[in-house]
Motif scaffolding. Structure first.
Motif, PDB file in Angstrom:
ATOM      1  N   ARG A  45       0.130  40.624 -45.316  1.00 39.41           N
ATOM      2  CA  ARG A  45       0.244  39.258 -44.813  1.00 39.41           C
ATOM      3  C   ARG A  45       0.879  38.371 -45.883  1.00 39.41           C
ATOM      4  NH1 ARG A  45      -5.028  37.239 -42.106  1.00 39.41           N
ATOM      5  NH2 ARG A  45      -5.826  37.518 -44.232  1.00 39.41           N
ATOM      6  N   PHE A  94      -0.342  33.816 -38.038  1.00 42.34           N
ATOM      7  CA  PHE A  94      -1.726  33.372 -38.091  1.00 42.34           C
ATOM      8  C   PHE A  94      -1.825  31.951 -38.628  1.00 42.34           C
ATOM      9  CE2 PHE A  94      -3.734  37.437 -37.278  1.00 42.34           C
ATOM     10  CZ  PHE A  94      -2.794  38.355 -37.697  1.00 42.34           C
ATOM     11  N   TRP A 115      -9.406  31.888 -40.212  1.00 43.47           N
ATOM     12  CA  TRP A 115      -8.190  32.392 -39.578  1.00 43.47           C
ATOM     13  C   TRP A 115      -8.282  32.337 -38.065  1.00 43.47           C
ATOM     14  CZ3 TRP A 115      -4.227  33.418 -42.764  1.00 43.47           C
ATOM     15  CH2 TRP A 115      -4.513  33.716 -44.104  1.00 43.47           C
ATOM     16  N   GLN A 117      -6.674  34.086 -34.398  1.00 43.27           N
ATOM     17  CA  GLN A 117      -6.507  35.480 -33.985  1.00 43.27           C
ATOM     18  C   GLN A 117      -5.061  35.929 -34.019  1.00 43.27           C
ATOM     19  OE1 GLN A 117      -6.616  32.995 -31.902  1.00 43.27           O
ATOM     20  NE2 GLN A 117      -4.954  33.418 -30.466  1.00 43.27           N
ATOM     21  N   GLY A 118      -4.148  34.970 -34.143  1.00 43.09           N
ATOM     22  CA  GLY A 118      -2.740  35.291 -34.272  1.00 43.09           C
ATOM     23  C   GLY A 118      -1.977  35.197 -32.970  1.00 43.09           C
TER      24      GLY A 118
END
Length: 125
Positions: A45, A94, A115, A117-118
């Motif tokens: 990431r 994200f 964060w 979940q994207g």
């Protein structure tokens, strides 16, 4: 409980544009740093851009000029305008919210954000 929900991903052709959005719920007013990160298959990431509470922005060097991050603290939203998309921008994107770290710290991956979940972005050539 604070939750982040991203939207706006999709499939576009090279040169196209997308606008991602992230809504933060469970909090009255977002005060911390926020950012967008992405992760491509088989890769770590990486930070895309971050933004401080009052709007100071930071970008990954490779993305300056094509992506624009913005936030609306009253509506608890974070946005990412992505222009001139390239196949190498294909990734899961994200949203991140860090109530205690600076936006620059968050950009360098040193914060401890919450964060979402994207949302998937796919760019075809």
């Amino acid at each position: 409980q604070v939750q982040l929900v991203e939207s706006g991903g999709g499939s576009v052709q090279s040169g196209g544009a997308l606008r991602l959005a992230c809504v933060v719920s469970g909090i009255t007013y977002i005060r911390g740093s926020m950012g967008w990160f992405r992760q491509a298959p088989g890769k770590e990431r990486e930070a895309v851009a971050t933004i401080a509470r009052y709007g100071t922005t930071y970008y990954a060097d490779s993305l300056k000029g094509r992506f624009t991050i913005s936030r609306d603290n009253l509506r608890n939203t974070l946005n990412l305008q992505m222009n001139d998309l390239k196949p190498e921008d294909t990734a899961m994107y994200f949203c991140a919210y860090d109530s205690s770290s600076s936006a620059l710290t968050l950009l360098h991956g040193l914060g401890k954000p919450l964060w979402g979940q994207g949302t998937q972005v796919t760019v075809s050539s």
